[in-house]
Scaffold this active site. Structure first.
Site, PDB file in Angstrom:
ATOM      1  N   THR A 160      16.584  37.338  60.088  1.00 53.76           N
ATOM      2  CA  THR A 160      15.218  37.200  60.606  1.00 53.76           C
ATOM      3  C   THR A 160      14.402  38.382  60.067  1.00 53.76           C
ATOM      4  O   THR A 160      13.891  38.315  58.957  1.00 53.76           O
ATOM      5  CB  THR A 160      15.187  37.145  62.146  1.00 53.76           C
ATOM      6  OG1 THR A 160      15.951  38.237  62.676  1.00 53.76           O
ATOM      7  CG2 THR A 160      15.780  35.837  62.641  1.00 53.76           C
ATOM      8  N   THR A 208      24.888  42.153  70.953  1.00 52.03           N
ATOM      9  CA  THR A 208      23.884  42.957  70.282  1.00 52.03           C
ATOM     10  C   THR A 208      23.369  42.350  68.987  1.00 52.03           C
ATOM     11  O   THR A 208      22.553  42.960  68.329  1.00 52.03           O
ATOM     12  CB  THR A 208      24.366  44.398  69.996  1.00 52.03           C
ATOM     13  OG1 THR A 208      25.436  44.375  69.069  1.00 52.03           O
ATOM     14  CG2 THR A 208      24.811  45.067  71.269  1.00 52.03           C
ATOM     15  N   GLU A 234      14.846  48.088  62.722  1.00 54.16           N
ATOM     16  CA  GLU A 234      13.476  47.862  62.257  1.00 54.16           C
ATOM     17  C   GLU A 234      12.732  49.178  62.047  1.00 54.16           C
ATOM     18  O   GLU A 234      12.538  49.956  62.980  1.00 54.16           O
ATOM     19  CB  GLU A 234      12.741  46.963  63.251  1.00 54.16           C
ATOM     20  CG  GLU A 234      13.287  45.542  63.225  1.00 54.16           C
ATOM     21  CD  GLU A 234      12.798  44.667  64.351  1.00 54.16           C
ATOM     22  OE1 GLU A 234      12.924  43.438  64.227  1.00 54.16           O
ATOM     23  OE2 GLU A 234      12.299  45.208  65.363  1.00 54.16           O
ATOM     24  N   ASN A 293       7.054  44.626  64.816  1.00 52.47           N
ATOM     25  CA  ASN A 293       7.052  43.889  66.072  1.00 52.47           C
ATOM     26  C   ASN A 293       5.660  43.508  66.548  1.00 52.47           C
ATOM     27  O   ASN A 293       5.493  42.524  67.267  1.00 52.47           O
ATOM     28  CB  ASN A 293       7.807  44.689  67.131  1.00 52.47           C
ATOM     29  CG  ASN A 293       9.299  44.629  66.906  1.00 52.47           C
ATOM     30  OD1 ASN A 293       9.937  43.617  67.177  1.00 52.47           O
ATOM     31  ND2 ASN A 293       9.873  45.686  66.361  1.00 52.47           N
ATOM     32  N   SER A 308       3.200  36.418  63.758  1.00 52.81           N
ATOM     33  CA  SER A 308       2.091  35.989  62.897  1.00 52.81           C
ATOM     34  C   SER A 308       2.597  35.451  61.564  1.00 52.81           C
ATOM     35  O   SER A 308       3.750  35.575  61.244  1.00 52.81           O
ATOM     36  CB  SER A 308       1.141  37.162  62.647  1.00 52.81           C
ATOM     37  OG  SER A 308       1.806  38.214  62.005  1.00 52.81           O
TER      38      SER A 308
END
Length: 406
Positions: free
Chosen positions: A160, A197, A278, A401, A406
């Site tokens: 992802t 996780t 991230e 995030n 979007s």
């Protein structure tokens, strides 16, 4: 997609063929176009399936379905795993259950695997209905593409916000015969201990009983995946599934070498998730010793690893050890101020309730420029210890995030 993490491994490992396992991937357009987003694994009859799952109270329909199935008798049947990215099918009510049932039924029909041996996972946005018809429409293509060599492609299909595909492998020799293990994973954000996780799929050609393998997977998960954290947020969809096909014919029940090899694979995958946190620029090991118990040590380590103030100091390369003192104090586990010592790597920073006389701020600042940082805390109370792995918190995390949907 964000640029590749600076902490990523230099290369994707060469994954071995796992006898009794075939893989495929497709672009189904679950959420995004022009990227692989569905993978299928089909496993031969006799395969043993085990798993561990998130303890979230808002578990997805996929997780609940897998939990119901994983303890059942395999009856000598095969198994199948289907994973989609882009939509987590979580908090979708009865529609989510209907999607899981529709996918499992369709996979069973096209593969010949019993429906009660079809396991699904979904990852991505929460609260949106899964367009499962886009997935079932691609099953014929998936079946035609099944190959024992396609596990690397499957690793890419489950990504992802990941910036690189994650895989690990190990081989051991048992009485002159080779046993192979290969695993893939996804995970980058919404990662915190409470099993699993992330999404993890591990395959071996070893022969081992279900109870023995489940015991191993659960025990090793507690030492690996349950000790990593990116942002303290536990996903609704976390799943680890492990399949043992038995194709090698080698029984590894209670085999110490197999246990170690599986641990190495699972730890490698867990570390890769943290390295792909991230926006991460630092891979951080928090090691706590001298606690009243192992549980207390883990509580302290997680308090440090999850502290936004500690994590932003790491991002800014600011050796602000006072924030570590704060995180210890707030954890709720036992600590005595004047017994605590703190080290950055081998650099003694604080002891006896005060900054160490030998400590120089320039040394700490220099150490914090490294992409890999060890924070070592000794509480001076008992024998308890724990290690947790985390990353820093940067502007990149916010950007990813803030724009996620979007």
């Amino acid at each position: 997609m964000p640029p590749r993490s600076p902490l990523a491994p230099d290369a994707f490992p060469e994954l071995p063929v796992i006898g009794g396992a075939r893989f495929a991937y497709v672009e189904a357009g679950v959420r995004y176009k022009n990227r692989p987003d569905v993978m299928l694994a089909v496993l031969d009859p006799g395969t043993v399936m085990t798993g561990v799952f998130t303890r979230s109270a808002t578990r997805s329909a996929c997780v609940l379905d897998c939990q119901r199935k994983i303890t059942g008798d395999d009856g000598g049947k095969g198994a199948a795993i289907l994973v989609n990215s882009g939509n987590s099918n979580a908090f979708t009510g009865r529609a989510g259950e209907d999607s899981v049932n529709a996918i499992c039924k369709a996979v069973a029909e096209i593969t010949g695997v019993p429906e009660y041996r079809v396991f699904t996972s979904s990852t991505g946005v929460i609260g949106e209905r899964l367009p499962h018809d886009r997935i079932t429409a691609k099953l014929a293509e998936l079946k035609d593409k099944l190959s024992p060599n396609a596990l690397p492609d499957a690793a890419r299909a489950i990504m992802t916000t990941d910036t690189f595909p994650k895989a690990a492998t190990a081989e051991i020799d048992v009485d002159g015969k080779t046993v192979r293990i290969a695993g893939i994973a996804k995970g980058s954000g919404m990662v915190a201990p409470d099993m699993a996780t992330m999404l993890v799929y591990i395959f071996t050609d070893a022969r081992i009983g279900r109870d023995a393998l489940q015991s191993l997977v659960s025990e090793i998960s507690d030492k690996t995946f349950n000790n990593i954290t990116v942002d303290s947020d536990t996903s609704t969809s976390d799943t680890l599934l492990m399949a043992a096909t038995g194709a090698s014919g080698v029984d590894v029940t209670w085999n110490a070498e197999f246990t170690q090899a599986l641990y190495d694979v699972m730890l490698d995958l867990a570390h890769q998730v943290v390295r792909d946190g991230e926006g991460a620029t630092k891979f951080v090991t928090v090691h706590v010793t001298g606690a009243a118990s192992d549980a207390d040590a883990r509580t302290h380590a997680l308090s440090i690893a999850n502290s936004p103030l500690v994590k932003t100091a790491l991002a800014g390369e600011d050796p602000n050890w006072g924030r570590i003192v704060m995180a210890i104090g707030k954890s709720g586990a036992r600590a005595e101020r004047d017994l605590i010592s703190i080290r950055f790597g081998e650099i003694l920073v604080a002891e006896k309730g005060w900054v160490a006389q030998s400590y120089k701020e320039a040394d700490g600042a220099g150490y914090f420029k490294s992409p890999e940082i060890d924070i070592n805390v000794d509480l001076g109370i008992g024998e308890g210890m724990a290690t947790v792995w985390t990353c820093d918190l940067t502007h990149g995390y916010i950007s990813i995030n803030a724009d996620y949907r979007s």
